[in-house]
Design an enzyme around this catalytic site. Structure first.
Site, PDB file in Angstrom:
ATOM      1  N   HIS A   1      -1.395   6.085   6.750  1.00  0.00           N
ATOM      2  CA  HIS A   1      -0.418   5.737   5.352  1.00  0.00           C
ATOM      3  C   HIS A   1      -0.500   7.397   4.657  1.00  0.00           C
ATOM      4  CE1 HIS A   1      -2.347   1.576   5.115  1.00  0.00           C
ATOM      5  NE2 HIS A   1      -0.964   1.670   4.647  1.00  0.00           N
TER       6      HIS A   1
ATOM      7  N   SER B   1       1.075  -1.127  -0.305  1.00  0.00           N
ATOM      8  CA  SER B   1       0.038   0.016  -0.039  1.00  0.00           C
ATOM      9  C   SER B   1       1.162   1.599  -0.038  1.00  0.00           C
ATOM     10  CB  SER B   1      -1.177   0.313   1.012  1.00  0.00           C
ATOM     11  OG  SER B   1      -0.161  -0.304   2.358  1.00  0.00           O
TER      12      SER B   1
END
Length: 279
Positions: free
Chosen positions: A260, A55
């Protein structure tokens, strides 16, 4: 007989002479420009780039995705940004959110060919359960956070090396001419005040320690494989979770966007890291 001097040139003839002189100078000036510009264009055209990984490569966290479904690939991810600015001869983007080393081996390495000469990858965090570590620290006690972190650090030391060795070996076998750039993970948190409801500072310190352990474990295996490692931790300092202008999401909705890199994290953190390693 006496020779008369030639008639002075007319205004039209003078203008034509000036134009010819300028054209000659301009032409000479243009020749070196052609020779300085062409190699750069040719160099980019000769690059066959494949972006692998999880990711942190796919772009989860940017909230800007294409039709890749659960892989969460998108135009704001650093591989896409690098390709857009360098126009390589070919670009294949197969990184996928949630990927482990097994997923890279089973689903991504097949994108590589002997003509591939640039590979980037982020991998390893999911193999040691780093998402679960963050969840435990977000919802549990300091003691529970420390215990889960210790388990992850044990996996970094005892389990991850063999997985990374196998993965890097498969990449270099499939693309033997490639520069393989392995980018690490940033530590996630700034220390100090972080607002109501944030992860406590004791846990933030512990999570950063775990990120450091993961970075060290990856760097060690990259060096053993003879590949290029890029440590991104320094580049994110001052812009981590709890900063005034964070490049990493804190707890977010939907939850999978949490912790993230956001768009700035890719454009200001990861993209310069890749560019610095490749050009």
């Amino acid at each position: 007989p006496r020779v008369l001097p030639p008639d002075p040139p007319s205004r039209t003839e003078l203008l034509l002479s000036v134009r010819r002189a300028l054209a000659a100078v301009s032409g000479l000036a243009f020749i070196p420009l052609l020779f300085t510009a062409s190699p750069a264009a040719a160099e980019s055209a000769d690059i066959n780039y494949v972006a692998l990984g999880d990711s942190y490569s796919s772009g989860l966290g940017t909230r800007d995705y294409d039709d890749s479904g659960d892989c969460k690939r998108g135009p704001s991810a650093f591989p896409e940004l690098w390709a857009a600015s360098h126009a390589p001869g070919s670009f294949d983007f197969v990184a996928c959110a949630g990927a482990t080393t097994t997923d890279v081996l089973n689903d991504q390495v097949s994108a590589l060919t002997p003509e591939t000469n640039l590979v980037s990858i982020t991998i390893g965090g999911n193999d040691v359960g780093f998402a679960d570590v963050i969840t435990t620290c977000r919802t549990g006690s300091d003691a529970a956070c420390d215990e889960r972190g210790e388990e992850a650090e044990n996996d970094v030391r005892d389990v991850l090396p063999a997985l990374l060795d196998q993965t890097y070996g498969a990449i270099t076998e499939a693309a033997p001419q490639a520069q393989v750039v392995v980018l690490g993970y940033p530590s996630l948190f700034e220390l100090g005040p972080c607002g109501v409801g944030s992860i406590g500072e004791t846990k933030r310190v512990r999570l950063n320690e775990m990120a450091d352990a993961l970075a060290g474990g990856i760097e060690d295996r990259v060096a053993a494989a003879g590949l290029t490692y890029v440590d991104v931790r320094g580049g994110f300092e001052g812009n981590r979770v709890c900063a005034d202008e964070p490049w990493i999401n804190g707890t977010a909705v939907p939850l999978n966007e949490s912790y993230h890199p956001n768009k700035a994290g890719h454009s200001e953190g990861y993209l310069p890291a890749l560019t610095g390693a490749v050009g």
